[in-house]
Design a protein around this motif. Structure first.
Motif, mmCIF file in Angstrom:
data_model
loop_
_atom_site.group_PDB
_atom_site.id
_atom_site.type_symbol
_atom_site.label_atom_id
_atom_site.label_comp_id
_atom_site.label_asym_id
_atom_site.label_seq_id
_atom_site.Cartn_x
_atom_site.Cartn_y
_atom_site.Cartn_z
ATOM 1 N N ALA A 19 0.828 -1.207 0.000
ATOM 2 C CA ALA A 19 0.000 0.000 0.000
ATOM 3 C C ALA A 19 0.862 1.257 0.000
ATOM 4 N N MET A 20 1.950 1.252 0.780
ATOM 5 C CA MET A 20 2.830 2.423 0.793
ATOM 6 C C MET A 20 3.461 2.649 -0.575
ATOM 7 N N PHE A 21 3.797 1.558 -1.258
ATOM 8 C CA PHE A 21 4.370 1.690 -2.596
ATOM 9 C C PHE A 21 3.343 2.282 -3.560
ATOM 10 N N LEU A 22 2.105 1.801 -3.497
ATOM 11 C CA LEU A 22 1.061 2.338 -4.368
ATOM 12 C C LEU A 22 0.781 3.815 -4.061
ATOM 13 N N LEU A 23 0.766 4.176 -2.793
ATOM 14 C CA LEU A 23 0.566 5.580 -2.433
ATOM 15 C C LEU A 23 1.729 6.441 -2.918
ATOM 16 N N LEU A 24 2.944 5.926 -2.820
ATOM 17 C CA LEU A 24 4.101 6.653 -3.329
ATOM 18 C C LEU A 24 3.988 6.873 -4.840
ATOM 19 N N LEU A 25 3.562 5.848 -5.561
ATOM 20 C CA LEU A 25 3.359 6.000 -7.007
ATOM 21 C C LEU A 25 2.263 7.020 -7.307
ATOM 22 N N MET A 26 1.209 7.024 -6.494
ATOM 23 C CA MET A 26 0.124 7.990 -6.682
ATOM 24 C C MET A 26 0.611 9.412 -6.436
ATOM 25 N N ILE A 27 1.447 9.595 -5.437
ATOM 26 C CA ILE A 27 2.019 10.912 -5.160
ATOM 27 C C ILE A 27 2.848 11.379 -6.348
ATOM 28 N N LEU A 28 3.672 10.484 -6.879
ATOM 29 C CA LEU A 28 4.490 10.838 -8.047
ATOM 30 C C LEU A 28 3.615 11.126 -9.265
ATOM 31 N N ALA A 29 2.572 10.337 -9.447
ATOM 32 C CA ALA A 29 1.678 10.542 -10.589
ATOM 33 C C ALA A 29 0.967 11.887 -10.504
ATOM 34 N N ALA A 87 12.304 2.615 10.149
ATOM 35 C CA ALA A 87 13.115 3.613 9.437
ATOM 36 C C ALA A 87 12.402 4.102 8.177
ATOM 37 N N TYR A 88 11.770 3.183 7.455
ATOM 38 C CA TYR A 88 11.031 3.519 6.236
ATOM 39 C C TYR A 88 9.904 4.507 6.559
ATOM 40 N N THR A 89 9.160 4.213 7.614
ATOM 41 C CA THR A 89 8.047 5.069 8.011
ATOM 42 C C THR A 89 8.538 6.425 8.500
ATOM 43 N N LEU A 90 9.550 6.433 9.349
ATOM 44 C CA LEU A 90 10.072 7.692 9.879
ATOM 45 C C LEU A 90 10.706 8.555 8.796
ATOM 46 N N PHE A 91 11.333 7.934 7.807
ATOM 47 C CA PHE A 91 11.912 8.700 6.698
ATOM 48 C C PHE A 91 10.828 9.528 6.007
ATOM 49 N N PHE A 92 9.708 8.884 5.701
ATOM 50 C CA PHE A 92 8.644 9.597 4.995
ATOM 51 C C PHE A 92 7.969 10.640 5.880
ATOM 52 N N MET A 93 7.837 10.358 7.160
ATOM 53 C CA MET A 93 7.278 11.359 8.072
ATOM 54 C C MET A 93 8.198 12.572 8.156
ATOM 55 N N GLY A 94 9.494 12.318 8.235
ATOM 56 C CA GLY A 94 10.463 13.416 8.263
ATOM 57 C C GLY A 94 10.447 14.218 6.975
ATOM 58 N N HIS A 95 10.322 13.529 5.854
ATOM 59 C CA HIS A 95 10.264 14.207 4.566
ATOM 60 C C HIS A 95 9.022 15.098 4.484
ATOM 61 N N GLN A 96 7.905 14.592 4.978
ATOM 62 C CA GLN A 96 6.673 15.392 4.987
ATOM 63 C C GLN A 96 6.829 16.603 5.890
ATOM 64 N N LEU A 97 7.432 16.425 7.044
ATOM 65 C CA LEU A 97 7.667 17.537 7.957
ATOM 66 C C LEU A 97 8.528 18.601 7.285
ATOM 67 N N ASP A 98 9.530 18.171 6.552
ATOM 68 C CA ASP A 98 10.384 19.103 5.814
ATOM 69 C C ASP A 98 9.560 19.930 4.824
ATOM 70 N N LEU A 106 -1.851 22.269 2.760
ATOM 71 C CA LEU A 106 -2.642 21.072 3.001
ATOM 72 C C LEU A 106 -3.437 20.786 1.734
ATOM 73 N N ASP A 107 -2.831 20.007 0.851
ATOM 74 C CA ASP A 107 -3.424 19.727 -0.447
ATOM 75 C C ASP A 107 -3.584 18.221 -0.633
ATOM 76 N N MET A 108 -3.810 17.800 -1.876
ATOM 77 C CA MET A 108 -4.016 16.365 -2.126
ATOM 78 C C MET A 108 -2.766 15.558 -1.799
ATOM 79 N N HIS A 109 -1.585 16.157 -1.950
ATOM 80 C CA HIS A 109 -0.358 15.452 -1.585
ATOM 81 C C HIS A 109 -0.317 15.185 -0.079
ATOM 82 N N PHE A 110 -0.769 16.166 0.676
ATOM 83 C CA PHE A 110 -0.807 16.014 2.127
ATOM 84 C C PHE A 110 -1.724 14.858 2.517
ATOM 85 N N LEU A 111 -2.884 14.758 1.873
ATOM 86 C CA LEU A 111 -3.811 13.666 2.147
ATOM 87 C C LEU A 111 -3.185 12.313 1.814
ATOM 88 N N LEU A 112 -2.539 12.221 0.649
ATOM 89 C CA LEU A 112 -1.863 10.975 0.272
ATOM 90 C C LEU A 112 -0.733 10.647 1.249
#
Length: 136
Positions: A19-29, A87-98, A106-112
């Motif tokens: 699911a995280m991989f699919l969400l990552l692809l959706m964010i990129l798309a 580590a995988y989860t914290l990396f993405f949380m840190g990236h979002q915080l950045d 707070l847009d569609m990327h934030f929701l994803l």
């Protein structure tokens, strides 16, 4: 340990990574579609940029490793799976915080991203429980 609990934990971890991989692809798309609608792809030079593409490739490989490991690790290797998932989860949380600190709205990327982080937390908890089950 009940075999059904073990199987469910492993399935939760593997499904979480999927699911995280699919969400990552959706964010990129959505990034590509937004840039395409503007007719300007120059923003890709800085986000993700060349270094960011390398990070995405490494993350994709770690994602696959996490999915496969969830099905097969035994004993102390379960703690490595937990560490990878955390580590995988914290990396993405840190990236979002950045991004938030840089002024991202707070847009569609934030929701994803929130869906991605929530999935990561569920997978991390399942990995923690799987790692502990031999010692509990």
């Amino acid at each position: 340990m009940d075999i059904n609990i073990d199987t469910r934990r492993r399935a939760t971890i593997a499904q979480g990574y999927g699911a995280m991989f699919l969400l990552l692809l959706m964010i990129l798309a959505t990034d590509l579609v937004e840039l395409g609608m503007r007719g300007d792809f120059a923003g890709l030079a800085t986000d993700p940029g060349t270094a960011g593409l390398w990070v995405l490739v490494v993350i994709a490989c770690l994602n696959v490793l996490g999915q496969l490991s969830a099905r097969h690790v035994q004993g102390r290797a379960r703690w490595a799976l937990f560490a990878l998932t955390l580590a995988y989860t914290l990396f993405f949380m840190g990236h979002q915080l950045d991004h938030l600190l840089a002024g991202a709205g707070l847009d569609m990327h934030f929701l994803l991203d929130l869906a991605h982080h929530g999935t990561g937390v569920v997978a991390t908890l399942a990995a923690w429980r799987l790692a502990r089950q031999d010692t509990a």
